[in-house]
Design a protein around this motif. Structure first.
Motif, short mmCIF file in Angstrom:
data_model
loop_
_atom_site.label_atom_id
_atom_site.label_comp_id
_atom_site.label_asym_id
_atom_site.label_seq_id
_atom_site.Cartn_x
_atom_site.Cartn_y
_atom_site.Cartn_z
N GLY A 264 1.09 -1.28 -0.33
CA GLY A 264 0.40 -0.06 0.05
C GLY A 264 0.82 1.62 -0.43
O GLY A 264 0.25 1.97 -0.41
N ILE A 265 2.14 0.85 0.94
CA ILE A 265 2.60 2.69 0.64
C ILE A 265 3.46 2.37 -0.42
O ILE A 265 3.33 3.84 -1.33
N LEU A 266 3.99 2.19 -1.28
CA LEU A 266 4.30 2.27 -2.77
C LEU A 266 3.71 1.66 -3.42
O LEU A 266 4.15 3.15 -4.49
N GLY A 267 2.27 1.47 -3.38
CA GLY A 267 0.84 1.78 -4.75
C GLY A 267 0.63 3.45 -4.32
O GLY A 267 0.43 4.04 -5.26
N ASN A 268 1.22 4.03 -2.66
CA ASN A 268 0.81 5.22 -3.00
C ASN A 268 1.99 6.07 -3.48
O ASN A 268 0.92 7.27 -4.15
N ILE A 269 2.94 5.61 -3.01
CA ILE A 269 4.14 6.54 -4.15
C ILE A 269 3.91 6.54 -5.35
O ILE A 269 4.32 7.36 -6.40
N TYR A 270 3.37 5.15 -6.22
CA TYR A 270 3.44 5.17 -7.45
C TYR A 270 2.30 3.92 -7.75
O TYR A 270 2.01 3.31 -7.73
N PRO A 271 1.14 5.19 -7.16
CA PRO A 271 0.37 5.22 -8.26
C PRO A 271 0.23 4.50 -9.48
O PRO A 271 -1.25 3.45 -9.86
N ASP A 272 0.01 4.76 -11.00
CA ASP A 272 0.00 4.65 -11.82
C ASP A 272 0.58 2.92 -12.54
O ASP A 272 0.45 2.64 -12.72
N LEU A 273 2.03 2.81 -11.75
CA LEU A 273 2.68 2.20 -12.03
C LEU A 273 2.45 1.06 -11.18
O LEU A 273 2.39 -0.12 -11.67
N LEU A 274 1.69 0.87 -9.95
CA LEU A 274 2.13 -0.36 -8.61
C LEU A 274 0.00 0.13 -8.01
O LEU A 274 0.24 -1.53 -7.93
#
Length: 315
Positions: A264-274
């Motif tokens: 979830g943390i990385l998804g918020n940082i890279y929303p389009d990518l992850l």
């Protein structure tokens, strides 16, 4: 009852974690009533407990004996970092973010780069030395999003937020200072570790939905197998390069409960990518957390030449 729990490898962490996970799975709001109850039983106080463990374990680091930790844990943690980052970057390069065999690059990176410091601490209390338990705070760097953030920082050409790393190290460094200014602080705080480990196990478990972990399916099982295959090199380094029994290297074959939130943390940082991979990655990482928390302690118990009775374990 406590002696029976101590007979289980990593029992002072594993047993309360599985008990609270079982309760959370079927009654997730049982302790969500605010105040002290939620902080001590409902997961709200997890970070405070982890911070206290980092401080208490730091008091046990004798700077005059730091060479031991550098020669063993230092080498193994460096190997873990290199293996995790290299394997993750290769996975992204060959298979892209969508991954292979139902395993996304996000799930792979989080899992391969993780260590469960709670299992490490519990096992070292049972099979290791006081200096082994004192390194807990450093292993904790592999339970937060720091290493996966480095991987995606490299892969995307972006920067790295060092604040999570600093905030993890500060309590441990403070403990080191106190413990070396006066050894009485070491004698005062180190006995608190087993009790804090028990509470941490409970709080980390209260947030693990065992039914959700089963939704990871075959992809989660394959991910768990890949985790052991790739990280098995750390055990071999400990056993055949450093000439130890392999127990410390084996304790690194675990995935932290805190790593479940990393997707979830990385998804918020890279929303389009992850963004599209966050849900599946969370379930898969959760399954590997449960599997490694159960399997790895028995591997360590099998390897250990320093088994203690419950009465002899570090307290």
């Amino acid at each position: 009852m406590l002696n029976a729990i101590k007979k289980v490898p990593a029992g002072t962490f594993l047993v309360p974690m599985l008990m609270s996970a079982l309760i959370y799975t079927f009654w997730p709001n049982l302790f969500q009533i605010g105040g002290l109850t939620e902080h001590i039983f409902g997961g709200a106080g997890t970070n405070g407990i982890i911070g206290a463990i980092c401080f208490a374990s730091g008091t046990g680091i004798d700077v005059k004996k730091i060479g031991y930790a550098l020669k063993r844990q230092g080498v193994l943690l460096l190997a873990k970092f290199i293996i995790g980052v290299t394997a993750s970057l290769l996975f992204i390069s060959f298979f892209g973010q969508s991954g292979v065999l139902g395993i996304s690059a996000l799930a792979f990176t989080i899992t391969i780069c993780s260590i469960n410091p709670a299992v490490y601490l519990s096992l070292m209390q049972q099979y290791g030395s006081e200096q082994d338990t004192a390194v807990y705070g450093v292993t904790g760097l592999f339970s937060i999003a720091a290493v996966p953030m480095i991987v995606y920082g490299i892969a995307s050409g972006g920067g790295m937020d060092w604040m999570p790393v600093i905030s993890t190290l500060v309590p441990m460094v403070a403990g080191v200072v106190f413990g070396n200014l006066d050894s009485n602080f070491r004698d005062f705080f180190m006995p608190a570790l087993p009790g804090l480990t028990f509470l941490m196990g409970w709080n980390l478990g209260y947030g693990l939905n065992l039914v959700e972990s089963l939704k990871a399916g075959g992809g989660g099982l394959v991910l768990g197998l890949l985790f052991y295959i790739i990280n098995f090199a750390i055990l071999l380094i400990d056993r055949f390069v450093l000439k130890n029994d392999g127990t410390v290297g084996a304790t690194f074959l675990t995935v932290a409960g805190l790593s479940v939130s990393t997707a979830g943390i990385l998804g918020n940082i890279y929303p389009d990518l992850l963004g599209p991979y966050v849900t599946a990655a969370t379930s898969q990482v959760l399954l590997v957390v449960v599997l490694t928390s159960v399997i790895t302690p028995f591997i360590v118990a099998k390897l250990s030449k320093n088994d203690r009775t419950p009465e002899e374990q570090i307290t």
